[in-house]
Design a protein around this motif. Structure first.
Motif, PDB file in Angstrom:
ATOM      1  N   ILE B  26     -66.461 -26.187  32.340  1.00  0.00           N
ATOM      2  CA  ILE B  26     -66.054 -24.989  32.121  1.00  0.00           C
ATOM      3  C   ILE B  26     -64.972 -24.354  31.113  1.00  0.00           C
ATOM      4  CG2 ILE B  26     -66.051 -21.970  33.473  1.00  0.00           C
ATOM      5  CD1 ILE B  26     -66.823 -23.587  35.956  1.00  0.00           C
ATOM      6  N   ALA B  27     -64.875 -23.660  30.152  1.00  0.00           N
ATOM      7  CA  ALA B  27     -64.027 -23.833  29.258  1.00  0.00           C
ATOM      8  C   ALA B  27     -64.080 -22.522  29.017  1.00  0.00           C
ATOM      9  CB  ALA B  27     -65.125 -24.394  28.011  1.00  0.00           C
ATOM     10  N   LEU B  28     -62.804 -21.548  29.181  1.00  0.00           N
ATOM     11  CA  LEU B  28     -62.346 -20.539  29.342  1.00  0.00           C
ATOM     12  C   LEU B  28     -61.808 -20.012  27.686  1.00  0.00           C
ATOM     13  CD1 LEU B  28     -63.056 -17.694  30.762  1.00  0.00           C
ATOM     14  CD2 LEU B  28     -60.548 -18.637  31.696  1.00  0.00           C
ATOM     15  N   TYR B  29     -62.515 -19.149  27.051  1.00  0.00           N
ATOM     16  CA  TYR B  29     -61.879 -18.645  25.826  1.00  0.00           C
ATOM     17  C   TYR B  29     -61.186 -16.829  25.727  1.00  0.00           C
ATOM     18  CZ  TYR B  29     -60.696 -17.247  21.020  1.00  0.00           C
ATOM     19  OH  TYR B  29     -60.323 -16.583  19.684  1.00  0.00           O
ATOM     20  N   LYS B  58     -65.362 -21.948  41.323  1.00  0.00           N
ATOM     21  CA  LYS B  58     -64.228 -21.918  40.503  1.00  0.00           C
ATOM     22  C   LYS B  58     -64.937 -21.201  39.425  1.00  0.00           C
ATOM     23  CE  LYS B  58     -64.457 -27.254  41.151  1.00  0.00           C
ATOM     24  NZ  LYS B  58     -65.068 -28.297  40.310  1.00  0.00           N
ATOM     25  N   LEU B  59     -65.951 -20.579  39.309  1.00  0.00           N
ATOM     26  CA  LEU B  59     -65.995 -19.697  38.647  1.00  0.00           C
ATOM     27  C   LEU B  59     -65.234 -17.994  38.024  1.00  0.00           C
ATOM     28  CD1 LEU B  59     -67.187 -18.950  34.981  1.00  0.00           C
ATOM     29  CD2 LEU B  59     -68.796 -18.179  36.133  1.00  0.00           C
ATOM     30  N   GLY B  78     -76.293 -17.228  41.451  1.00  0.00           N
ATOM     31  CA  GLY B  78     -76.611 -16.269  41.447  1.00  0.00           C
ATOM     32  C   GLY B  78     -75.795 -14.564  42.137  1.00  0.00           C
ATOM     33  N   ARG B  79     -75.990 -15.512  43.468  1.00  0.00           N
ATOM     34  CA  ARG B  79     -75.269 -14.482  44.738  1.00  0.00           C
ATOM     35  C   ARG B  79     -74.004 -14.336  44.310  1.00  0.00           C
ATOM     36  NH1 ARG B  79     -76.800 -15.970  50.696  1.00  0.00           N
ATOM     37  NH2 ARG B  79     -75.509 -14.599  51.149  1.00  0.00           N
ATOM     38  N   VAL B  80     -73.679 -15.387  44.416  1.00  0.00           N
ATOM     39  CA  VAL B  80     -72.207 -15.560  44.314  1.00  0.00           C
ATOM     40  C   VAL B  80     -71.509 -14.525  42.618  1.00  0.00           C
ATOM     41  CG1 VAL B  80     -70.537 -16.980  43.981  1.00  0.00           C
ATOM     42  CG2 VAL B  80     -71.380 -17.769  45.213  1.00  0.00           C
ATOM     43  N   LEU B  81     -72.150 -15.053  41.532  1.00  0.00           N
ATOM     44  CA  LEU B  81     -71.688 -13.920  40.727  1.00  0.00           C
ATOM     45  C   LEU B  81     -72.219 -12.967  40.688  1.00  0.00           C
ATOM     46  CD1 LEU B  81     -72.759 -16.756  38.395  1.00  0.00           C
ATOM     47  CD2 LEU B  81     -70.547 -16.227  39.062  1.00  0.00           C
TER      48      LEU B  81
END
Lengths: 288, 113
Positions: B26-29, B58-59, B78-81
């Motif tokens: 996962i890249a994070l900008y 993690k996200l 999807g439920r988590v996000l």
């Protein structure tokens, strides 16, 4: 005596063999046939017995009690299946991923994850003349076959003593449901078709049965189509071939109408009789 | 704004990973700091079940405002996000991270919600 009928490849004749063999054996022995393909049981289409018992089946799933929770995080760390996760100040449970192992629930220091029964399917028992038939069926949306297969086998153990010949119509493939359906069998019949697809999946099934240290034999269905590679393989691997069932359009026609085949085609009956003899011989020898 | 990408590497010219649950990184900008960081997610390869929720967790902890990915998260993830108050853009599976970012800025990516 417990005999599982499995295959590797789907559509090779597990159900055809199961229902014909069970019905034939039931003419002279105590037999119970059990459809363990709980995702799509279909033996019942051929048995059409009288319903004598039905019960709902449940699996245990943790349910988060927010008020008790201290957000210590033990629960999601001990879950091997990522069925419990923590998001900030919330715990989420994914019932489809849960394997009902109780780890999160038992290890929670404040009992904030009590296990709650959740319906996963139903079990039915039928009687057709002398044959007993049990089938379980998963509810739509349920993803795990193993817990229901396990409970169905428990039901059989409780309700049918060791005098019975127990035949299991197993699910296809070689994954967890097949392991569950075959692991306590005394003998496994692998039925295949003599085609490259049949052979490919048969090899996987053979590897699985060897890993489980099972006694097993092979039946080639629709003998005459495809090629000889399955038979060559069995010979090379020293695996007994119990029968080569004939490839006959009449078999397919009877099957498509939900009829038992051995009652209509004498040559087929003779072959079923030979398979039955093989099983009865195993039983006499007390194979364990 | 913090923008998360599912990627196969940790550079701007790395390819995106079209998968959500089994993404390699996962890249994070962070646009304010103009800084590209990453979380290594490759351990997910050995996980048989529940990759989606695990990656989603993690996200979630990274607290991004936007997620840019390929195929889009499955049902469990999807439920988590849905809890994360996050905008999800999909269809960037065959781009580099830079291309995906530019496409997002130009409004060319599809919003999944």
């Amino acid at each position: 005596m417990k005999i599982a009928i499995a295959s590797g490849k789907g559509g090779t004749g597990k159900t055809t063999l199961s229902v014909n063999l069970a019905s034939f054996l039931a003419e002279s022995r105590k037999v119970v046939l059990c459809d363990l393909d709980v995702e799509e049981p279909n033996s019942g289409l051929f048995i059409k017995g009288k319903l004598i018992h039905r019960e709902d089946k449940f699996k245990m799933i943790p349910e988060w009690e927010k008020d008790r929770c201290t957000l210590c995080g033990h629960c999601h760390k001990v879950c091997n299946f990522h069925a419990v996760i923590q998001l900030g100040d919330q715990i989420m449970v994914f019932p489809e991923l849960c394997h009902s192992c109780y780890a999160c629930s038992e290890l929670c220091p404040v009992d904030a994850l009590p296990m709650i029964p959740q319906k996963m399917g139903e079990l039915k028992q039928f009687k057709k003349e002398e044959l007993s038939f049990v089938e379980s069926r998963l509810d739509i949306g349920q993803e795990q076959a193993v817990p229901l297969i396990a409970q169905t086998l428990e039901y059989l153990d409780k309700n049918f003593d060791d005098d019975f010949i127990k035949l299991y119509d197993a699910p296809p493939g070689t994954s967890c449901p097949v392991i569950e359906a075959t692991k306590d069998a005394d003998f496994v019949i692998l039925i295949t078709e003599p085609t490259p697809f049949g052979l490919h999946d048969l090899k996987l099934a053979v590897d699985t049965m060897r890993e489980l240290k099972k006694d097993f034999g092979i039946i080639v269905n629709r003998h005459g189509i495809g090629n000889n590679d399955v038979l060559t393989y069995c010979q090379k691997e020293n695996i007994p071939v119990l029968s080569k069932l004939l490839n006959d359009r009449r078999v397919a026609e009877l099957y498509s109408r939900g009829n038992l085949i051995y009652q209509k085609i004498p040559e087929f009956k003779k072959q079923i009789e030979n398979i039955a003899d093989y099983i009865l011989k195993l039983q006499k020898e007390g194979i364990r | 704004m913090k923008i998360a990408f599912t990627t196969k590497g940790i550079e701007w010219n790395s390819m995106m990973d079209p998968r959500f649950g089994r993404t390699e990184f996962i890249a994070l900008y962070d646009e304010e700091k103009d800084e590209l960081t990453n979380v290594d997610n490759r351990s997910i390869e050995s996980v048989a079940h529940g990759a989606g929720p695990q990656t989603a967790q993690k996200l979630f902890d990274l607290k991004p405002d936007v997620l840019i990915t390929g195929n889009g998260p499955g049902g469990n993830a999807g439920r988590v996000l849905a809890q994360a108050n996050l905008k999800i853009f999909i269809g960037a599976g065959n781009m580099t991270v830079k291309e995906a970012y530019d496409a997002y800025k130009k409004g060319e990516l599809k919003n999944s919600k």
